[in-house]
Structures are given as structure tokens and as C-alpha cells.
Design a protein around this motif. Sequence first.
Motif, PDB file in Angstrom:
ATOM      1  N   PHE A  71       6.890  -1.088   4.361  1.00 10.71           N
ATOM      2  CA  PHE A  71       5.854  -0.192   3.827  1.00 10.71           C
ATOM      3  C   PHE A  71       5.266  -0.740   2.527  1.00 10.71           C
ATOM      4  CE2 PHE A  71       7.772   3.301   6.502  1.00 10.71           C
ATOM      5  CZ  PHE A  71       6.644   3.478   7.284  1.00 10.71           C
ATOM      6  N   THR A  72       5.948  -1.707   1.915  1.00 11.36           N
ATOM      7  CA  THR A  72       5.391  -2.343   0.717  1.00 11.36           C
ATOM      8  C   THR A  72       4.248  -3.282   1.111  1.00 11.36           C
ATOM      9  OG1 THR A  72       7.482  -2.184  -0.466  1.00 11.36           O
ATOM     10  CG2 THR A  72       5.936  -3.891  -1.213  1.00 11.36           C
ATOM     11  N   HIS A  73       4.452  -4.044   2.195  1.00 12.23           N
ATOM     12  CA  HIS A  73       3.391  -4.930   2.695  1.00 12.23           C
ATOM     13  C   HIS A  73       2.340  -4.089   3.421  1.00 12.23           C
ATOM     14  CE1 HIS A  73       1.284  -8.094   4.821  1.00 12.23           C
ATOM     15  NE2 HIS A  73       1.957  -8.992   4.102  1.00 12.23           N
ATOM     16  N   PRO A  74       1.038  -4.288   3.123  1.00 14.27           N
ATOM     17  CA  PRO A  74       0.023  -3.399   3.717  1.00 14.27           C
ATOM     18  C   PRO A  74      -0.190  -3.592   5.214  1.00 14.27           C
ATOM     19  CG  PRO A  74      -1.007  -5.088   2.350  1.00 14.27           C
ATOM     20  CD  PRO A  74       0.472  -5.197   2.118  1.00 14.27           C
ATOM     21  N   ASN A  75       0.150  -4.766   5.735  1.00 13.18           N
ATOM     22  CA  ASN A  75      -0.121  -5.008   7.157  1.00 13.18           C
ATOM     23  C   ASN A  75       0.829  -6.065   7.718  1.00 13.18           C
ATOM     24  OD1 ASN A  75      -1.446  -4.802   9.628  1.00 13.18           O
ATOM     25  ND2 ASN A  75      -2.945  -6.383   9.072  1.00 13.18           N
ATOM     26  N   LYS A  95       9.835  -0.071  14.900  1.00 18.29           N
ATOM     27  CA  LYS A  95       9.145   1.219  14.710  1.00 18.29           C
ATOM     28  C   LYS A  95       7.763   1.033  14.073  1.00 18.29           C
ATOM     29  CE  LYS A  95      13.359   4.048  14.174  1.00 18.29           C
ATOM     30  NZ  LYS A  95      14.218   4.786  13.194  1.00 18.29           N
ATOM     31  N   HIS A  96       7.520  -0.159  13.517  1.00 15.87           N
ATOM     32  CA  HIS A  96       6.241  -0.421  12.844  1.00 15.87           C
ATOM     33  C   HIS A  96       5.260  -1.048  13.821  1.00 15.87           C
ATOM     34  CE1 HIS A  96       7.618   0.318   8.613  1.00 15.87           C
ATOM     35  NE2 HIS A  96       8.775   0.288   9.261  1.00 15.87           N
ATOM     36  N   GLU A  97       4.185  -0.334  14.117  1.00 14.84           N
ATOM     37  CA  GLU A  97       3.253  -0.793  15.152  1.00 14.84           C
ATOM     38  C   GLU A  97       2.485  -2.036  14.738  1.00 14.84           C
ATOM     39  OE1 GLU A  97       0.850   2.487  16.413  1.00 14.84           O
ATOM     40  OE2 GLU A  97       2.585   3.637  17.134  1.00 14.84           O
ATOM     41  N   SER A  98       2.308  -2.231  13.447  1.00  9.13           N
ATOM     42  CA  SER A  98       1.557  -3.415  13.000  1.00  9.13           C
ATOM     43  C   SER A  98       2.306  -4.713  13.311  1.00  9.13           C
ATOM     44  CB  SER A  98       1.291  -3.337  11.496  1.00  9.13           C
ATOM     45  OG  SER A  98       2.479  -3.571  10.753  1.00  9.13           O
ATOM     46  N   PHE A 149       5.506 -16.137   7.471  1.00  7.74           N
ATOM     47  CA  PHE A 149       5.928 -14.736   7.623  1.00  7.74           C
ATOM     48  C   PHE A 149       5.318 -13.813   6.552  1.00  7.74           C
ATOM     49  CE2 PHE A 149       9.306 -17.462   9.288  1.00  7.74           C
ATOM     50  CZ  PHE A 149       9.332 -17.021  10.602  1.00  7.74           C
ATOM     51  N   ASP A 150       5.079 -12.574   6.986  1.00  9.57           N
ATOM     52  CA  ASP A 150       4.637 -11.546   6.039  1.00  9.57           C
ATOM     53  C   ASP A 150       5.831 -10.937   5.302  1.00  9.57           C
ATOM     54  OD1 ASP A 150       1.764 -11.472   6.785  1.00  9.57           O
ATOM     55  OD2 ASP A 150       2.577 -10.859   8.723  1.00  9.57           O
ATOM     56  N   VAL A 151       6.913 -10.752   6.047  1.00  9.11           N
ATOM     57  CA  VAL A 151       8.109 -10.133   5.465  1.00  9.11           C
ATOM     58  C   VAL A 151       9.346 -10.887   5.959  1.00  9.11           C
ATOM     59  CG1 VAL A 151       9.534  -8.041   5.346  1.00  9.11           C
ATOM     60  CG2 VAL A 151       7.039  -7.839   5.299  1.00  9.11           C
ATOM     61  N   GLU A 245      -0.744   7.166   1.701  1.00 13.02           N
ATOM     62  CA  GLU A 245      -1.275   7.114   3.071  1.00 13.02           C
ATOM     63  C   GLU A 245      -0.678   5.961   3.879  1.00 13.02           C
ATOM     64  OE1 GLU A 245      -3.003   7.132   0.286  1.00 13.02           O
ATOM     65  OE2 GLU A 245      -4.581   5.607   0.230  1.00 13.02           O
ATOM     66  N   ARG A 246       0.062   5.097   3.216  1.00 13.91           N
ATOM     67  CA  ARG A 246       0.733   4.014   3.940  1.00 13.91           C
ATOM     68  C   ARG A 246       1.898   4.526   4.801  1.00 13.91           C
ATOM     69  NH1 ARG A 246       1.176   0.660   5.992  1.00 13.91           N
ATOM     70  NH2 ARG A 246       2.673  -0.856   5.203  1.00 13.91           N
ATOM     71  N   PHE A 247       2.375   5.743   4.538  1.00 10.59           N
ATOM     72  CA  PHE A 247       3.559   6.237   5.241  1.00 10.59           C
ATOM     73  C   PHE A 247       3.157   7.088   6.440  1.00 10.59           C
ATOM     74  CE2 PHE A 247       4.878   5.929   0.735  1.00 10.59           C
ATOM     75  CZ  PHE A 247       5.927   5.042   0.855  1.00 10.59           C
TER      76      PHE A 247
END
Lengths: 275, 275
Positions: A71-75, A95-98, A149-151, A245-247
Amino acid sequence: MSIWFTEKQTENFGITAKVKQTYVAEQTDFQELQLVETEEWGNMLILDDMVMTTEKDEFVYHEMLAHVPLFTHPNPKDVLIVGGGDGGVIREVLKHESVEKVTLVEIDGKVIDYSKKYLPKIASGFDNERVEVKVEDGFMYIANSEKAFDVIMVDSTEPVGPAVNLFSQGFYAGISKALKDDGVFVAQTDNPWFKADLIKQVYQDVQQIFPVTRLYTANIPTYPSGLWTFTLGSKVHDPKKVKAERFPDMESKYYTPDIHFASFVLPKFVKDLTE
Amino acid sequence: MSIWFTEKQTENFGITAKVKQTYVAEQTDFQELQLVETEEWGNMLILDDMVMTTEKDEFVYHEMLAHVPLFTHPNPKDVLIVGGGDGGVIREVLKHESVEKVTLVEIDGKVIDYSKKYLPKIASGFDNERVEVKVEDGFMYIANSEKAFDVIMVDSTEPVGPAVNLFSQGFYAGISKALKDDGVFVAQTDNPWFKADLIKQVYQDVQQIFPVTRLYTANIPTYPSGLWTFTLGSKVHDPKKVKAERFPDMESKYYTPDIHFASFVLPKFVKDLTE
């Protein structure tokens, strides 16, 4: 008949749990692996005599390792897990659709095999089409990756045995190189009651490489002291400034948007380790 | 030679600590009292085989029981402690200059005597001129008090043995009567991993009597699960709405103004107990 498993969390203190039955007790190529059924915690994975995860309290560790950086990374699209052979972090990441791809690099294939068999609710995501599993050395994998990688999540054992390299500054430098330009990384970093020096050292090492360095905590009752820390390093995004709104709505048992922020508020003696 | 004290926190799980020497092992009129020196935690007070306090981690419990209600009340002058014979809460209460009188009502005088002898850094406030100690039954003392206190703190053992009355709705009604019109009360209310039903019950009972009811947590490594809860009942003042200027500089090792607020942010499975 009464069999108890005792983990010496320090030389002079430990936890002890009544065992119903032992499924596995095996020396793998990397560590001693035990899988037992306990009365209190359900099935329990033990590596080198340390509790790694239990059916009853696993959700805390896996939710807090996964959702805080995601949730810290925007996408977040490309996610790497180093270690984590029980599959619990994979389950949460999915669980994260992105997220388009999750790569898990676990050095010990036996951890994966036995987790699938005896911890099916934790190891539930391995067959997902977004998941790729590599049974190899995470340190070397990181060293050979660039802006990929993003994360990145480091779900390792303690800094003894196969994980000792994963607590070195060279490893954090490798992680920085393996991350994209706005990447986020997190590692589990033990507890402040018995391992204050380790937390302080890792925090300083990460701080020399990442512009944003943050320590957060969660209560994990089967881990030493019940207070676990996670160190997050980020190139751009600050976990303490995530927009509400990120959550999205998401099923969880420990993590909430409010817990996200509260987990960065440290008891004074823990905060002192970061200053 | 190796002697270990083991507390069975549930039927099937416990902690175990290496003992250097035993100072006291005595059946008092109310409970079994042990005072031992441990390698990991320093001197440790044990009642009915449950760890009450240790030199190494006592600051968490005592700071969090005392400072949260004392900073919630805008001007606490008269403070009552029920239980708390080790003196740790007295020590913390005395840090508040507004407090004119602290009354401690402990049922077991032996706890006070041995704490003064073997836990001198915890039992440091007994001789302060603002302190009055009464060795008698806290339940009866509360029943005979009316509009007498600004803040009442219940520092009891678990709801077995002498403390069983201190977890009843009648007790909370008595506390309400013993408090002034804007009084605040707090009680230690065990942990959410093994005693979820107790927390839920106490929360509901307190909620029926106090307009403001709040649950907060702290990490206490020698208590079951490492995650301890406190239930606060208040007639007027809300601990979540304390103004920042209420917090003076104060020496502490766990409590901070930020921790004050963060401690009310509950993990989802704990929050669910209050809904």
C-alpha cells in the motif's frame, strides 16, 4: 504421555508448546526442519529450533510484511519475495489486483514441499498463474537482478544459518539495484527486547542506501518477546504519507488502514534505536 | 545445575525462564508468592504461578496503566490504585505534579513487604508523603467510597484467586460511584489471543456504565501473548481526544504522546471484540 517443544529464544528464556504429533523432523541441505501439530497453535513450522509460523497466528506476520509495502507503493506490479517458502506472503500479495507477477526465491525447496502438505491454508497461492517459484539462493538472485521489481520483501529466518547474508549491507545495496526507481523494500528484523543491536545496525545500513527508512512493529505471540519489527526502505514513497484512498476493502485479520499508520509509532525504547 | 521457572499461560503453552536464585516461596493468606532472580528478566514477582512483574520489562505495564488515564483527566488530584502492591504504578503516578494524594489498597501486605525488599526500583514511591497505603480488600473499599477520586486504576492479578471480584459488573458500578463526576478508570484486562471472551465481556460491562469506553494495548513480553489490553471507562473525558498541550516532558521508556494515541488503534481481530 506429554511432549513439549521448547524454543530457547535467548540462552535464558523461551516458550514451550504441547505437541500432539510430529509430522516431519528432517535435516535438509540447509537447516533442521520440523513440522509438528501443537495443541495451542495448530500446525507449526520450525527451522533450526525456531518457530517460523503457526496456523493460529501466522496472519499477523504475513499481512504486516505484505500489505504495508504494497500500500506504500502506488501501483505495485512486479513483486519479489526472498525466502517465504511457507507461502503466506504470496497469499497476501495476491490480494492486490495491481500485482501482475510474484516471484518467490526460496533456497530450501523442502520448506515449500512440506508447507504445501501440512500448512495448506498458508501455502494456498503457489498454483496461482501470477506466481513463479525459484528454488535458489536469494542473495545471488538479487545480485543478478536490475531495476526489475516494484516491491521486494525479505521473509527470512534469523541471521544464523542460511539467512546470514540477508542481514548485510551488501544485500541491501543489491536490493536497491534490483528495485525500480520508485521501489520499496521490507525485511523482518527481529525484536527490540533481545536484538536491539541488530535492529539498530540494520536501520543504519538501510538508511545509508534508501532515502526513506522506517521501522514498524506488530504483535506476533510465538516470536520472541511478542513484538516484531520490520524495516522498510523506499526510494521515493513514504509509508507514513499514504493517501487514504489507496486502501481498498480487503479481507484481513490484523492489518487495517489505521494499523498501517499506528504500526510506525514506536515505544520510546524502540524509537531510540532509530535515532 | 539449571533451574527453570515455567508459567503455563494456557493448558498447552507457556514461557520458561532460567532462575539464578529463589528469594521467597511462600503461601500467604491469599496466594502463593514467589520472588526469584532470573537470568533474562532480573528479579521477578510470581503470584499463583503467574508472572506479575520483572525488573526488565515492568516499565511497560506501569507506564501504560498510569499515564494513559492521568493524561486523559485534565487535572487529576485524588488517585486510587486497587492492587498494585509492587508499587510500580505509584512510582509512575507520582511523576504527575497535579496529583495531591495517591491511595493504594492492596489485599496482600506480603506483596508490599517483599517488593520493597527485592524490587526496590519498582517499589520506590511508598515513602512519599503523597502516598497512603491500606492493606485491605479493594472491592469493599470501593463499595464504601463515594465521589472521592479523579482516577481509579485497577492493577489486579488475573480473574482467579483474590481478584475474581475485580472482573464483575458490580465492581465497575462501584468504581463509577467512587469516582467524581468527571472521573476516569482503567483496569488491566488480559490478552486477546487466549482471553478474547473476557475482554469482550469486560468491555460490554464497562460500556453499560461509562459513557466513554476504550480498549488500548501494550507489548509486555513476560505476559501471555506479549499483547496486553487495558480497558478504560470515563464519565466525560475521551482519551482519544486529549489535547497535545496536556503532555509535559516526562521521563519514560515506553509511553510517549504518540504512543498514547497509537495504543488505541487495535488490530482487526482485537477491534472486533469491541463491536
